[in-house]
Design a protein around this motif. Sequence first.
Motif, PDB file in Angstrom:
ATOM      1  N   LEU A  59       0.914  -1.307  -0.009  1.00 28.11           N
ATOM      2  CA  LEU A  59       0.172  -0.003   0.043  1.00 28.11           C
ATOM      3  C   LEU A  59       0.750   1.355  -0.047  1.00 28.11           C
ATOM      4  O   LEU A  59       0.597   2.354  -0.580  1.00 28.11           O
ATOM      5  CB  LEU A  59      -0.933   0.114   1.027  1.00 28.11           C
ATOM      6  CG  LEU A  59      -2.073  -0.994   1.086  1.00 28.11           C
ATOM      7  CD1 LEU A  59      -2.824  -1.100   2.534  1.00 28.11           C
ATOM      8  CD2 LEU A  59      -2.867  -0.827  -0.044  1.00 28.11           C
ATOM      9  N   ARG A  60       1.915   1.049   0.804  1.00 27.28           N
ATOM     10  CA  ARG A  60       2.789   2.392   0.654  1.00 27.28           C
ATOM     11  C   ARG A  60       3.609   2.402  -0.470  1.00 27.28           C
ATOM     12  O   ARG A  60       3.367   3.830  -1.085  1.00 27.28           O
ATOM     13  CB  ARG A  60       3.991   2.188   1.783  1.00 27.28           C
ATOM     14  CG  ARG A  60       4.860   3.579   1.811  1.00 27.28           C
ATOM     15  CD  ARG A  60       6.111   3.003   2.943  1.00 27.28           C
ATOM     16  NE  ARG A  60       6.786   4.333   2.936  1.00 27.28           N
ATOM     17  CZ  ARG A  60       7.732   4.614   3.773  1.00 27.28           C
ATOM     18  NH1 ARG A  60       7.825   3.673   4.725  1.00 27.28           N
ATOM     19  NH2 ARG A  60       8.447   5.729   3.658  1.00 27.28           N
ATOM     20  N   ALA A  61       3.675   1.434  -1.299  1.00 27.92           N
ATOM     21  CA  ALA A  61       4.419   1.800  -2.675  1.00 27.92           C
ATOM     22  C   ALA A  61       3.469   2.341  -3.591  1.00 27.92           C
ATOM     23  O   ALA A  61       3.615   2.891  -4.348  1.00 27.92           O
ATOM     24  CB  ALA A  61       5.047   0.573  -3.099  1.00 27.92           C
ATOM     25  N   GLU A  62       2.270   1.594  -3.504  1.00 25.75           N
ATOM     26  CA  GLU A  62       1.028   2.197  -4.183  1.00 25.75           C
ATOM     27  C   GLU A  62       0.796   3.733  -3.985  1.00 25.75           C
ATOM     28  O   GLU A  62       0.837   4.509  -5.080  1.00 25.75           O
ATOM     29  CB  GLU A  62      -0.212   1.551  -4.190  1.00 25.75           C
ATOM     30  CG  GLU A  62      -0.262   0.087  -4.878  1.00 25.75           C
ATOM     31  CD  GLU A  62      -1.576  -0.789  -4.467  1.00 25.75           C
ATOM     32  OE1 GLU A  62      -2.651  -0.061  -3.875  1.00 25.75           O
ATOM     33  OE2 GLU A  62      -1.632  -2.031  -4.727  1.00 25.75           O
ATOM     34  N   ALA A  63       0.852   3.988  -2.745  1.00 25.58           N
ATOM     35  CA  ALA A  63       0.664   5.371  -2.546  1.00 25.58           C
ATOM     36  C   ALA A  63       1.731   6.552  -2.914  1.00 25.58           C
ATOM     37  O   ALA A  63       1.545   7.415  -3.543  1.00 25.58           O
ATOM     38  CB  ALA A  63       0.541   5.611  -0.887  1.00 25.58           C
ATOM     39  N   LEU A  67       1.350   9.307  -5.620  1.00 32.38           N
ATOM     40  CA  LEU A  67       1.902  10.855  -5.252  1.00 32.38           C
ATOM     41  C   LEU A  67       2.935  10.997  -6.432  1.00 32.38           C
ATOM     42  O   LEU A  67       2.725  12.253  -6.747  1.00 32.38           O
ATOM     43  CB  LEU A  67       2.596  10.391  -3.832  1.00 32.38           C
ATOM     44  CG  LEU A  67       3.216  12.045  -3.171  1.00 32.38           C
ATOM     45  CD1 LEU A  67       2.013  12.749  -3.038  1.00 32.38           C
ATOM     46  CD2 LEU A  67       3.975  11.744  -2.399  1.00 32.38           C
ATOM     47  N   ALA A  68       3.722  10.162  -6.728  1.00 31.68           N
ATOM     48  CA  ALA A  68       4.633  10.566  -7.829  1.00 31.68           C
ATOM     49  C   ALA A  68       3.642  11.111  -9.312  1.00 31.68           C
ATOM     50  O   ALA A  68       4.082  11.745  -9.946  1.00 31.68           O
ATOM     51  CB  ALA A  68       5.443   9.339  -8.316  1.00 31.68           C
ATOM     52  N   GLN A  69       2.799  10.121  -9.266  1.00 26.73           N
ATOM     53  CA  GLN A  69       1.657  10.462 -10.604  1.00 26.73           C
ATOM     54  C   GLN A  69       1.074  11.700 -10.333  1.00 26.73           C
ATOM     55  O   GLN A  69       0.997  12.460 -11.391  1.00 26.73           O
ATOM     56  CB  GLN A  69       0.903   9.217 -10.726  1.00 26.73           C
ATOM     57  CG  GLN A  69      -0.264   9.474 -11.934  1.00 26.73           C
ATOM     58  CD  GLN A  69      -1.236   8.253 -12.068  1.00 26.73           C
ATOM     59  OE1 GLN A  69      -1.078   7.392 -11.219  1.00 26.73           O
ATOM     60  NE2 GLN A  69      -2.112   8.551 -12.919  1.00 26.73           N
ATOM     61  N   GLU A  73       1.041  14.850 -12.791  1.00 27.03           N
ATOM     62  CA  GLU A  73       0.105  15.544 -13.288  1.00 27.03           C
ATOM     63  C   GLU A  73      -0.252  17.082 -12.916  1.00 27.03           C
ATOM     64  O   GLU A  73      -0.551  17.938 -13.717  1.00 27.03           O
ATOM     65  CB  GLU A  73      -1.081  14.712 -12.781  1.00 27.03           C
ATOM     66  CG  GLU A  73      -1.440  13.537 -13.595  1.00 27.03           C
ATOM     67  CD  GLU A  73      -2.480  12.572 -13.073  1.00 27.03           C
ATOM     68  OE1 GLU A  73      -3.125  13.190 -11.961  1.00 27.03           O
ATOM     69  OE2 GLU A  73      -2.741  11.605 -13.587  1.00 27.03           O
ATOM     70  N   LYS A  74       0.469  17.242 -11.909  1.00 24.44           N
ATOM     71  CA  LYS A  74       0.281  18.770 -11.287  1.00 24.44           C
ATOM     72  C   LYS A  74       1.522  19.437 -12.156  1.00 24.44           C
ATOM     73  O   LYS A  74       1.137  20.626 -12.408  1.00 24.44           O
ATOM     74  CB  LYS A  74       0.553  18.553  -9.618  1.00 24.44           C
ATOM     75  CG  LYS A  74       0.822  20.151  -9.108  1.00 24.44           C
ATOM     76  CD  LYS A  74       1.283  20.091  -7.672  1.00 24.44           C
ATOM     77  CE  LYS A  74       1.343  21.647  -7.039  1.00 24.44           C
ATOM     78  NZ  LYS A  74       2.226  21.517  -6.141  1.00 24.44           N
ATOM     79  N   ALA A  75       2.549  19.042 -12.209  1.00 28.02           N
ATOM     80  CA  ALA A  75       3.503  19.636 -12.950  1.00 28.02           C
ATOM     81  C   ALA A  75       2.960  19.684 -14.203  1.00 28.02           C
ATOM     82  O   ALA A  75       3.343  20.916 -15.097  1.00 28.02           O
ATOM     83  CB  ALA A  75       4.779  18.756 -13.197  1.00 28.02           C
TER      84      ALA A  75
END
Length: 170
Positions: A59-63, A67-69, A73-75
Motif C-alpha cells: 500500500l505504501r508503494a502504491e501510495a 503521489l509521484a503520478q 500531473e500537477k507539473a
Amino acid sequence: MEFFNPHLYDLANAELWVAIGLIAFFVIVAVAGVPKLVGGALDAKAAKIQAELDEAARLRAEAEALLAQIRQEKAEAEAQAAEMLKAAEADARRLEEESKVKLEESLARRQQLAERRIAQAEAQASAEVKAAAADLAARAAEQILAARLAGQKSDPMLDAAIAQLGSRLN
C-alpha cells in the motif's frame, strides 16, 4: 542440595507429590503436542503480522506511485496552465494591436469625412457668400444705374456693362 535428601523421596512427603504432579503435567502437555500447537499459533500470528506488513509495504508503494503520478500531473497541469496563460497574453496583445489598428483606421476615416464635410461646408459657404455678394453687387449696380438713368436717357457703355454683368457673376 535438597535433591539428594532422602526425606524428599518419602511417599508421605507433599513436596514429592507436587514434583510428581508437575512432571506428569509437563509429560501430558508434551505428549498432547501443546508446544507444537503454541508454536503453530505463534507461527500463524507471525505469518499474519508478516502478511499485514507486506500489505502495508504494498500500500505504501502504491501510495508513493500515486503521489509521484499526482506530482507529475500537477507539473503537467501547471505547464499547461502556463502555456494557456502565454497564449491568452499573446491573444490579448494581438487583439490590442488589431483594436489599435482598427481604431486608427476608424479615426482616419472619421477625420477624412470631417475634412470632406468641412470642405463642403466651406465651399457651400463660399458659394453662398459669392451669391450674396453677386446679388448685393447686382442690386447696387441696379440702384446706381437706375439713378444714372434717371438723370440721363441712355449711355452706350453702361448698356454694354449691364449686358456683361449677368455673365460675369455666374
